[in-house]
Motif scaffolding. Structure first.
Motif, PDB file in Angstrom:
ATOM      1  N   VAL A  25       2.378 -31.364  18.898  1.00 35.34           N
ATOM      2  CA  VAL A  25       3.794 -31.680  19.112  1.00 35.34           C
ATOM      3  C   VAL A  25       4.454 -30.398  19.609  1.00 35.34           C
ATOM      4  O   VAL A  25       4.409 -29.363  18.933  1.00 35.34           O
ATOM      5  CB  VAL A  25       4.464 -32.154  17.816  1.00 35.34           C
ATOM      6  CG1 VAL A  25       5.954 -32.386  18.044  1.00 35.34           C
ATOM      7  CG2 VAL A  25       3.806 -33.432  17.311  1.00 35.34           C
ATOM      8  N   VAL A  26       5.057 -30.455  20.799  1.00 36.27           N
ATOM      9  CA  VAL A  26       5.640 -29.256  21.399  1.00 36.27           C
ATOM     10  C   VAL A  26       7.146 -29.419  21.569  1.00 36.27           C
ATOM     11  O   VAL A  26       7.664 -30.541  21.601  1.00 36.27           O
ATOM     12  CB  VAL A  26       4.987 -28.935  22.761  1.00 36.27           C
ATOM     13  CG1 VAL A  26       3.501 -28.686  22.606  1.00 36.27           C
ATOM     14  CG2 VAL A  26       5.248 -30.057  23.762  1.00 36.27           C
ATOM     15  N   ALA A  27       7.828 -28.297  21.669  1.00 38.28           N
ATOM     16  CA  ALA A  27       9.280 -28.288  21.875  1.00 38.28           C
ATOM     17  C   ALA A  27       9.635 -26.959  22.534  1.00 38.28           C
ATOM     18  O   ALA A  27       8.854 -26.001  22.501  1.00 38.28           O
ATOM     19  CB  ALA A  27      10.015 -28.446  20.547  1.00 38.28           C
ATOM     20  N   PRO A  28      10.797 -26.853  23.165  1.00 37.00           N
ATOM     21  CA  PRO A  28      11.186 -25.582  23.805  1.00 37.00           C
ATOM     22  C   PRO A  28      11.507 -24.504  22.776  1.00 37.00           C
ATOM     23  O   PRO A  28      12.171 -24.772  21.775  1.00 37.00           O
ATOM     24  CB  PRO A  28      12.419 -25.971  24.624  1.00 37.00           C
ATOM     25  CG  PRO A  28      12.948 -27.199  23.976  1.00 37.00           C
ATOM     26  CD  PRO A  28      11.769 -27.925  23.425  1.00 37.00           C
ATOM     27  N   ASP A  29      11.022 -23.300  23.036  1.00 34.37           N
ATOM     28  CA  ASP A  29      11.371 -22.179  22.173  1.00 34.37           C
ATOM     29  C   ASP A  29      12.701 -21.574  22.629  1.00 34.37           C
ATOM     30  O   ASP A  29      13.422 -22.153  23.458  1.00 34.37           O
ATOM     31  CB  ASP A  29      10.241 -21.143  22.157  1.00 34.37           C
ATOM     32  CG  ASP A  29       9.987 -20.539  23.543  1.00 34.37           C
ATOM     33  OD1 ASP A  29      10.838 -20.696  24.444  1.00 34.37           O
ATOM     34  OD2 ASP A  29       8.924 -19.919  23.723  1.00 34.37           O
ATOM     35  N   ALA A  30      13.040 -20.402  22.118  1.00 35.73           N
ATOM     36  CA  ALA A  30      14.346 -19.801  22.414  1.00 35.73           C
ATOM     37  C   ALA A  30      14.507 -19.465  23.890  1.00 35.73           C
ATOM     38  O   ALA A  30      15.626 -19.388  24.396  1.00 35.73           O
ATOM     39  CB  ALA A  30      14.535 -18.542  21.573  1.00 35.73           C
ATOM     40  N   THR A  31      13.401 -19.306  24.615  1.00 41.47           N
ATOM     41  CA  THR A  31      13.472 -18.995  26.046  1.00 41.47           C
ATOM     42  C   THR A  31      13.409 -20.243  26.921  1.00 41.47           C
ATOM     43  O   THR A  31      13.512 -20.152  28.141  1.00 41.47           O
ATOM     44  CB  THR A  31      12.324 -18.062  26.443  1.00 41.47           C
ATOM     45  OG1 THR A  31      11.071 -18.773  26.335  1.00 41.47           O
ATOM     46  CG2 THR A  31      12.281 -16.828  25.542  1.00 41.47           C
ATOM     47  N   GLY A 156      16.426 -26.373  14.914  1.00 47.88           N
ATOM     48  CA  GLY A 156      15.996 -25.859  16.198  1.00 47.88           C
ATOM     49  C   GLY A 156      14.906 -24.811  16.106  1.00 47.88           C
ATOM     50  O   GLY A 156      14.278 -24.630  15.063  1.00 47.88           O
ATOM     51  N   PRO A 157      14.654 -24.078  17.208  1.00 45.47           N
ATOM     52  CA  PRO A 157      13.507 -23.163  17.303  1.00 45.47           C
ATOM     53  C   PRO A 157      13.726 -21.864  16.532  1.00 45.47           C
ATOM     54  O   PRO A 157      13.885 -20.790  17.114  1.00 45.47           O
ATOM     55  CB  PRO A 157      13.390 -22.917  18.801  1.00 45.47           C
ATOM     56  CG  PRO A 157      14.789 -23.044  19.304  1.00 45.47           C
ATOM     57  CD  PRO A 157      15.412 -24.126  18.465  1.00 45.47           C
ATOM     58  N   GLN A 158      13.757 -21.955  15.212  1.00 46.68           N
ATOM     59  CA  GLN A 158      13.951 -20.789  14.373  1.00 46.68           C
ATOM     60  C   GLN A 158      12.755 -20.600  13.452  1.00 46.68           C
ATOM     61  O   GLN A 158      12.132 -21.579  13.020  1.00 46.68           O
ATOM     62  CB  GLN A 158      15.228 -20.932  13.541  1.00 46.68           C
ATOM     63  CG  GLN A 158      16.492 -21.077  14.367  1.00 46.68           C
ATOM     64  CD  GLN A 158      17.732 -21.104  13.496  1.00 46.68           C
ATOM     65  OE1 GLN A 158      17.766 -20.490  12.435  1.00 46.68           O
ATOM     66  NE2 GLN A 158      18.759 -21.807  13.953  1.00 46.68           N
TER      67      GLN A 158
END
Length: 265
Positions: A25-31, A156-158
């Motif tokens: 399962v993937v998601a966008p990181d902070a960049t 989120g991506p934390q």
């Protein structure tokens, strides 16, 4: 008043075998780049069969109020039971579905008609929601990327130290399952997913068997059933109706209605 009874038995089945398969399962990181949040490593897979049972009744009728106005009213009730691969009921749900409408024969010759309708309609539930509660079909491990674990609690991506060891790992084992890895919230008594529809339309007869109409419609799909991770210290999927989650559709639709001629030989 016309009515009816509807009885259904719906089955989904698979007969598949894998060794060392899995998915991420993937998601966008902070960049904004894609990064893995969860990894599923399947170690075995076998055949299974899930079943849904439906019992429903419905009634409806139409009334001609006068030469210009017609009204209709209907009601449907559905009751569902969903069974896993060992025929245990894992969750139940039910739904009342009222429908009503009115039509105005504007010119009195049935060539120009304005309609307004409201209805609630059951949304078929995906039987794959039973996948992880089956008892016999698979064993798998779930790994979490602690650098992205904020997605698991909706922030989120934390980074999140899921096991409290003071380090952030990109592959932390958070669960190992042999069937039964998912919990149905509220004892498996979920609310049925449904679509609520409002519409207003104008229809113009083009001939004896055809008409052209313009319809303004709004649909909302509510009580969506989804899975989620409840908390970092309680790994494992939970299936529930997520509050505030819904789908919306609004549109202006051009519709043509016609009847094809047929000839028996």
């Amino acid at each position: 008043m016309p009515g009816g009874l509807d009885l259904q038995r719906v089955t989904t089945a698979r007969d598949q075998y894998f060794n060392g398969n899995g998915w991420d399962v993937v998601a966008p990181d902070a960049t904004g780049a894609s990064a893995t949040v969860l990894s599923y490593d399947i170690t075995s897979f076998s055949d299974y069969e899930d079943t849904a049972r439906l019992a429903a009744f419905f009634v409806g009728d139409e009334w001609r109020i006068n030469d210009r106005w017609t009204a209709n009213l209907g009601l449907r009730y559905d009751g569902y039971a969903y069974l896993d691969d060992v025929k245990t009921v894992v969750y139940r749900t039910r739904l009342w579905q009222p429908r009503l409408g009115a039509a105005w024969n504007v010119t009195g010759d049935a060539r120009n008609v304005v309609k307004a309708t409201y209805g609630r309609f059951g949304q078929p539930t995906n039987l794959n929601a039973l996948f992880y509660v089956n008892q016999n079909h698979l064993s798998f491990q779930v790994y979490a990327n602690e650098a992205m674990a904020g997605y698991l609690v909706g922030i989120g991506p934390q980074p999140l130290d899921l096991n409290g060891d003071g380090t952030i790992s990109d592959r932390l084992l958070v669960g190992s399952y042999q069937g039964g890895g998912t919990v149905y919230a509220r004892g498996g008594r979920l609310d049925a997913t449904y679509v609520e529809e409002l519409s207003a339309s104008y229809e113009r007869a083009l001939g004896k068997t055809s008409a052209l109409g313009l319809t303004l419609v709004r649909r909302r799909t509510r009580d969506l059933i989804e899975d989620y991770y409840p908390a970092p210290d309680a790994p494992g999927l939970v299936i529930d109706n997520l509050p505030g989650l819904e789908r919306r559709y609004s549109g202006l639709e051009l519709r043509y209605q016609g009847r094809m001629k047929s000839h028996l030989i």
